[in-house]
Design a protein around this motif. Structure first.
Motif, PDB file in Angstrom:
ATOM      1  N   GLU A 264      41.350 -13.436  86.151  1.00  0.00           N
ATOM      2  CA  GLU A 264      42.078 -14.646  85.733  1.00  0.00           C
ATOM      3  C   GLU A 264      43.456 -14.291  85.172  1.00  0.00           C
ATOM      4  O   GLU A 264      44.417 -15.037  85.354  1.00  0.00           O
ATOM      5  CB  GLU A 264      41.253 -15.438  84.718  1.00  0.00           C
ATOM      6  N   LEU A 265      43.530 -13.144  84.537  1.00  0.00           N
ATOM      7  CA  LEU A 265      44.835 -12.667  84.066  1.00  0.00           C
ATOM      8  C   LEU A 265      45.748 -12.389  85.264  1.00  0.00           C
ATOM      9  O   LEU A 265      46.948 -12.706  85.246  1.00  0.00           O
ATOM     10  CB  LEU A 265      44.634 -11.384  83.249  1.00  0.00           C
ATOM     11  N   LEU A 266      45.136 -11.837  86.288  1.00  0.00           N
ATOM     12  CA  LEU A 266      45.900 -11.557  87.513  1.00  0.00           C
ATOM     13  C   LEU A 266      46.389 -12.867  88.149  1.00  0.00           C
ATOM     14  O   LEU A 266      47.522 -12.957  88.633  1.00  0.00           O
ATOM     15  CB  LEU A 266      44.986 -10.813  88.490  1.00  0.00           C
ATOM     16  N   LEU A 267      45.533 -13.871  88.105  1.00  0.00           N
ATOM     17  CA  LEU A 267      45.905 -15.175  88.681  1.00  0.00           C
ATOM     18  C   LEU A 267      47.128 -15.767  87.966  1.00  0.00           C
ATOM     19  O   LEU A 267      47.935 -16.465  88.578  1.00  0.00           O
ATOM     20  CB  LEU A 267      44.742 -16.161  88.572  1.00  0.00           C
ATOM     21  N   ALA A 268      47.214 -15.503  86.681  1.00  0.00           N
ATOM     22  CA  ALA A 268      48.316 -16.068  85.905  1.00  0.00           C
ATOM     23  C   ALA A 268      49.656 -15.458  86.272  1.00  0.00           C
ATOM     24  O   ALA A 268      50.702 -16.078  86.061  1.00  0.00           O
ATOM     25  CB  ALA A 268      48.041 -15.881  84.414  1.00  0.00           C
ATOM     26  N   THR A 269      49.614 -14.253  86.837  1.00  0.00           N
ATOM     27  CA  THR A 269      50.884 -13.552  87.053  1.00  0.00           C
ATOM     28  C   THR A 269      51.157 -13.173  88.510  1.00  0.00           C
ATOM     29  O   THR A 269      52.304 -12.917  88.864  1.00  0.00           O
ATOM     30  CB  THR A 269      50.906 -12.255  86.219  1.00  0.00           C
ATOM     31  N   ASP A 270      50.137 -13.115  89.318  1.00  0.00           N
ATOM     32  CA  ASP A 270      50.293 -12.557  90.659  1.00  0.00           C
ATOM     33  C   ASP A 270      50.054 -13.637  91.725  1.00  0.00           C
ATOM     34  O   ASP A 270      48.933 -14.154  91.873  1.00  0.00           O
ATOM     35  CB  ASP A 270      49.274 -11.408  90.835  1.00  0.00           C
ATOM     36  N   LEU A 271      51.094 -13.937  92.450  1.00  0.00           N
ATOM     37  CA  LEU A 271      50.978 -14.961  93.494  1.00  0.00           C
ATOM     38  C   LEU A 271      50.001 -14.531  94.600  1.00  0.00           C
ATOM     39  O   LEU A 271      49.270 -15.358  95.145  1.00  0.00           O
ATOM     40  CB  LEU A 271      52.360 -15.247  94.093  1.00  0.00           C
ATOM     41  N   LEU A 272      49.976 -13.239  94.896  1.00  0.00           N
ATOM     42  CA  LEU A 272      49.060 -12.758  95.940  1.00  0.00           C
ATOM     43  C   LEU A 272      47.605 -13.032  95.568  1.00  0.00           C
ATOM     44  O   LEU A 272      46.789 -13.396  96.422  1.00  0.00           O
ATOM     45  CB  LEU A 272      49.262 -11.248  96.159  1.00  0.00           C
ATOM     46  N   ALA A 273      47.299 -12.857  94.296  1.00  0.00           N
ATOM     47  CA  ALA A 273      45.929 -13.126  93.837  1.00  0.00           C
ATOM     48  C   ALA A 273      45.611 -14.615  93.984  1.00  0.00           C
ATOM     49  O   ALA A 273      44.500 -14.985  94.399  1.00  0.00           O
ATOM     50  CB  ALA A 273      45.763 -12.680  92.392  1.00  0.00           C
ATOM     51  N   CYS A 274      46.603 -15.446  93.655  1.00  0.00           N
ATOM     52  CA  CYS A 274      46.403 -16.902  93.804  1.00  0.00           C
ATOM     53  C   CYS A 274      46.149 -17.250  95.261  1.00  0.00           C
ATOM     54  O   CYS A 274      45.256 -18.037  95.590  1.00  0.00           O
ATOM     55  CB  CYS A 274      47.626 -17.661  93.290  1.00  0.00           C
ATOM     56  N   GLU A 275      46.954 -16.668  96.134  1.00  0.00           N
ATOM     57  CA  GLU A 275      46.789 -16.946  97.568  1.00  0.00           C
ATOM     58  C   GLU A 275      45.431 -16.450  98.066  1.00  0.00           C
ATOM     59  O   GLU A 275      44.772 -17.112  98.875  1.00  0.00           O
ATOM     60  CB  GLU A 275      47.916 -16.275  98.360  1.00  0.00           C
ATOM     61  N   ALA A 276      45.021 -15.291  97.565  1.00  0.00           N
ATOM     62  CA  ALA A 276      43.723 -14.744  97.978  1.00  0.00           C
ATOM     63  C   ALA A 276      42.590 -15.670  97.540  1.00  0.00           C
ATOM     64  O   ALA A 276      41.632 -15.900  98.296  1.00  0.00           O
ATOM     65  CB  ALA A 276      43.533 -13.349  97.389  1.00  0.00           C
ATOM     66  N   LEU A 277      42.718 -16.221  96.340  1.00  0.00           N
ATOM     67  CA  LEU A 277      41.675 -17.134  95.857  1.00  0.00           C
ATOM     68  C   LEU A 277      41.649 -18.409  96.702  1.00  0.00           C
ATOM     69  O   LEU A 277      40.572 -18.888  97.084  1.00  0.00           O
ATOM     70  CB  LEU A 277      41.917 -17.473  94.376  1.00  0.00           C
ATOM     71  N   ALA A 278      42.827 -18.943  96.982  1.00  0.00           N
ATOM     72  CA  ALA A 278      42.888 -20.151  97.815  1.00  0.00           C
ATOM     73  C   ALA A 278      42.241 -19.896  99.171  1.00  0.00           C
ATOM     74  O   ALA A 278      41.465 -20.713  99.680  1.00  0.00           O
ATOM     75  CB  ALA A 278      44.337 -20.587  97.991  1.00  0.00           C
ATOM     76  N   LYS A 279      42.527 -18.748  99.731  1.00  0.00           N
ATOM     77  CA  LYS A 279      41.977 -18.411 101.042  1.00  0.00           C
ATOM     78  C   LYS A 279      40.453 -18.255 100.986  1.00  0.00           C
ATOM     79  O   LYS A 279      39.733 -18.711 101.877  1.00  0.00           O
ATOM     80  CB  LYS A 279      42.625 -17.098 101.517  1.00  0.00           C
ATOM     81  N   ALA A 280      39.984 -17.618  99.918  1.00  0.00           N
ATOM     82  CA  ALA A 280      38.534 -17.428  99.767  1.00  0.00           C
ATOM     83  C   ALA A 280      37.820 -18.772  99.676  1.00  0.00           C
ATOM     84  O   ALA A 280      36.764 -18.978 100.286  1.00  0.00           O
ATOM     85  CB  ALA A 280      38.246 -16.585  98.529  1.00  0.00           C
ATOM     86  N   VAL A 281      38.414 -19.691  98.922  1.00  0.00           N
ATOM     87  CA  VAL A 281      37.799 -21.016  98.764  1.00  0.00           C
ATOM     88  C   VAL A 281      37.802 -21.764 100.110  1.00  0.00           C
ATOM     89  O   VAL A 281      36.809 -22.372 100.505  1.00  0.00           O
ATOM     90  CB  VAL A 281      38.528 -21.833  97.676  1.00  0.00           C
ATOM     91  N   GLN A 282      38.938 -21.700 100.803  1.00  0.00           N
ATOM     92  CA  GLN A 282      39.013 -22.374 102.112  1.00  0.00           C
ATOM     93  C   GLN A 282      37.990 -21.791 103.074  1.00  0.00           C
ATOM     94  O   GLN A 282      37.352 -22.525 103.842  1.00  0.00           O
ATOM     95  CB  GLN A 282      40.426 -22.227 102.689  1.00  0.00           C
ATOM     96  N   LEU A 283      37.814 -20.488 103.003  1.00  0.00           N
ATOM     97  CA  LEU A 283      36.844 -19.845 103.885  1.00  0.00           C
ATOM     98  C   LEU A 283      35.416 -20.288 103.553  1.00  0.00           C
ATOM     99  O   LEU A 283      34.626 -20.615 104.444  1.00  0.00           O
ATOM    100  CB  LEU A 283      36.980 -18.321 103.759  1.00  0.00           C
ATOM    101  N   CYS A 284      35.109 -20.315 102.267  1.00  0.00           N
ATOM    102  CA  CYS A 284      33.763 -20.750 101.858  1.00  0.00           C
ATOM    103  C   CYS A 284      33.501 -22.184 102.313  1.00  0.00           C
ATOM    104  O   CYS A 284      32.403 -22.510 102.782  1.00  0.00           O
ATOM    105  CB  CYS A 284      33.617 -20.669 100.333  1.00  0.00           C
ATOM    106  N   GLN A 285      34.507 -23.025 102.163  1.00  0.00           N
ATOM    107  CA  GLN A 285      34.329 -24.424 102.564  1.00  0.00           C
ATOM    108  C   GLN A 285      34.139 -24.544 104.072  1.00  0.00           C
ATOM    109  O   GLN A 285      33.300 -25.312 104.542  1.00  0.00           O
ATOM    110  CB  GLN A 285      35.535 -25.249 102.100  1.00  0.00           C
TER     111      GLN A 285
END
Lengths: 271, 172
Positions: free
Chosen positions: A32-53
């Motif tokens: 979560e700390l990484l999410l606050a500062t790293d756009l790549l981590a945010c994008e990776a999370l978005a992608k993971a969620v889209q994939l799960c859905q």
């Protein structure tokens, strides 16, 4: 380059684990700390969620195809939030088909029905097949009734009706074994009567099951046709038996049965 | 619009470009599709009010940072991280998706479906059990009688393939 790919894979995997709730405690906080500062981590999370859905949608469609509506094995898709349009349409179609096979209420639970049948997972195509087959049988029977129905006198008809009404009400008189089954209700006993009338006594244990279940074991086809015809007749608003009235096809069937019994009796006497 | 705020057409452009990704990101953080939709709206409201402070080349990062902060604010307030009744995979439908978001999602789903179909069965079953049946790796391991390390490894391999398929779609 390879290490970049590996790093990206690691980040993707970490994001998936976070989205799936696999990360706990410090691991989760760190991500979560990484999410606050790293756009790549945010994008990776978005992608993971889209994939799960996307996976969930694909699997939900697969389940809708594999398990028929009403199967006890079918997950409760009503509560699932994600439904693709295709799945929704498919489910509506299945529900419409099922309404065409509307049955009288029975006290048999779905679990009981499932226990009685090994065919809980019928493909969708069998429902359609059964419906089409039933319609064809209805047409044949209607044709037969129009041309080959015995010409009964008024007294014979009255006797038959009285006999049928008693049969209709008292199922145990015909099949004592069925009456011992405490799970059977009056409705399901009626089903058994329908079978007996149709001369298919040996299949009477399977007729209490829903159509999709009965079709699988191959022993209840006569019963399925008979009941399906009733349903089709009801669903299209033709001459249906609403309560005490004895349908014409049943009169004809019993008359035929009586003729057979009479012939058998004569043979016995002659012997 | 106040002086210095982004004009509505620019906000609309940003929405079209990033809303889908932001919504998924917020769903991952909040594990709640409805809340994700609310935070998404709040994020674009902020963008319209003070988006001018961000340079256009860093606008995406700015949006994600604002979205993250808004999400954490709501999460702390409502303690939604304690509520695990809703899973990520099922949390989307009640949100108000734009038409093109839906279209893109359907396209992405199609790509994932194709990849799912060619996954080896031993990977496919684990993907299904983990994501659709929502079982933990430990439960899957116990159920199919395979060591947990193997289960995780298969899931990771499958995830890479599926992720790649989704990535190729996003790149096109």
């Amino acid at each position: 380059m390879a290490s970049e790919i590996s790093q990206q894979d690691d980040l993707d995997w970490l994001a998936f684990q976070y989205a799936a709730g696999e990360l706990q405690g410090t691991e989760r906080d760190a991500f979560e700390l990484l999410l606050a500062t790293d756009l790549l981590a945010c994008e990776a999370l978005a992608k993971a969620v889209q994939l799960c859905q996307a996976i969930a949608i694909c699997e939900a469609e697969l389940v809708a195809d594999t398990f028929p509506v009403g199967s006890v094995m079918q997950p409760n898709l009503e509560t699932a939030d994600v439904q693709s349009r295709a799945t929704a349409i498919r489910r509506e179609s299945l529900a419409a088909i099922r309404q065409g096979f509307a049955q009288p209420d029975t006290s048999l639970s779905r679990e009981t029905l499932a226990a009685k049948s090994t065919s809980g997972r019928r493909p969708v195509a069998w429902h359609v097949f059964a419906l089409v087959g039933s319609a064809a049988c209805l047409a044949l029977m209607t044709n037969w009734m129009g041309t080959g129905q015995p010409n009964l006198s008024g007294r014979q008809t009255a006797d038959l009706q009285a006999g049928l009404v008693s049969l209709w009400i008292d199922g145990a008189a015909i099949d004592g074994a069925g009456a011992e089954d405490t799970e059977l209700t009056a409705d399901s006993q009626l089903d058994r009567q329908s079978l007996v009338v149709a001369g298919n006594v040996e299949a009477s244990n399977s007729v209490v099951l829903p159509h999709e279940n009965v079709l699988a074991d191959g022993t209840g086809h006569g019963a399925v046709v008979l009941k399906s015809n009733e349903s089709v007749v009801n669903s299209v608003g033709l001459d249906s038996d609403d309560g005490d009235a004895v349908p014409g096809w049943m009169l004809a069937a019993v008359a035929e049965r009586q003729r057979e019994v009479g012939a058998m009796d004569e043979e016995v006497i002659q012997d | 619009l106040s002086a210095g705020s982004l004009d509505s057409s620019r906000v609309a452009e940003l929405y079209l470009e990033y809303a889908g990704e932001l919504r998924a990101f917020l769903t991952g953080v909040l594990r709640d599709g409805e809340l994700a939709g609310e935070v998404l709206q709040a994020t674009f409201l902020k963008a319209s009010e003070s988006g001018h402070t961000a340079q256009s080349e860093t606008m995406k990062g700015w949006l994600f940072r604002v979205a993250y902060n808004e999400a954490m604010l709501i999460r702390r307030r409502q303690e939604v991280d304690q509520r695990v009744t809703r899973q990520v995979a099922w949390s989307e439908a009640r949100t108000t998706e734009a038409a093109d978001e839906k279209f893109l999602r359907l396209e992405a789903t199609e790509r994932v479906r194709e990849q799912l179909e060619i996954l080896p069965p031993e990977q496919r079953i684990i993907v299904r059990m983990r994501i659709y049946d929502e079982k933990t790796f430990a439960e899957i391991s116990a159920e199919i009688g395979v060591p947990m390390g193997t289960v995780v490894s298969r899931m990771r391999t499958a995830f890479q393939k599926l992720s790649q398929a989704l990535g190729e779609f996003s790149d096109t």
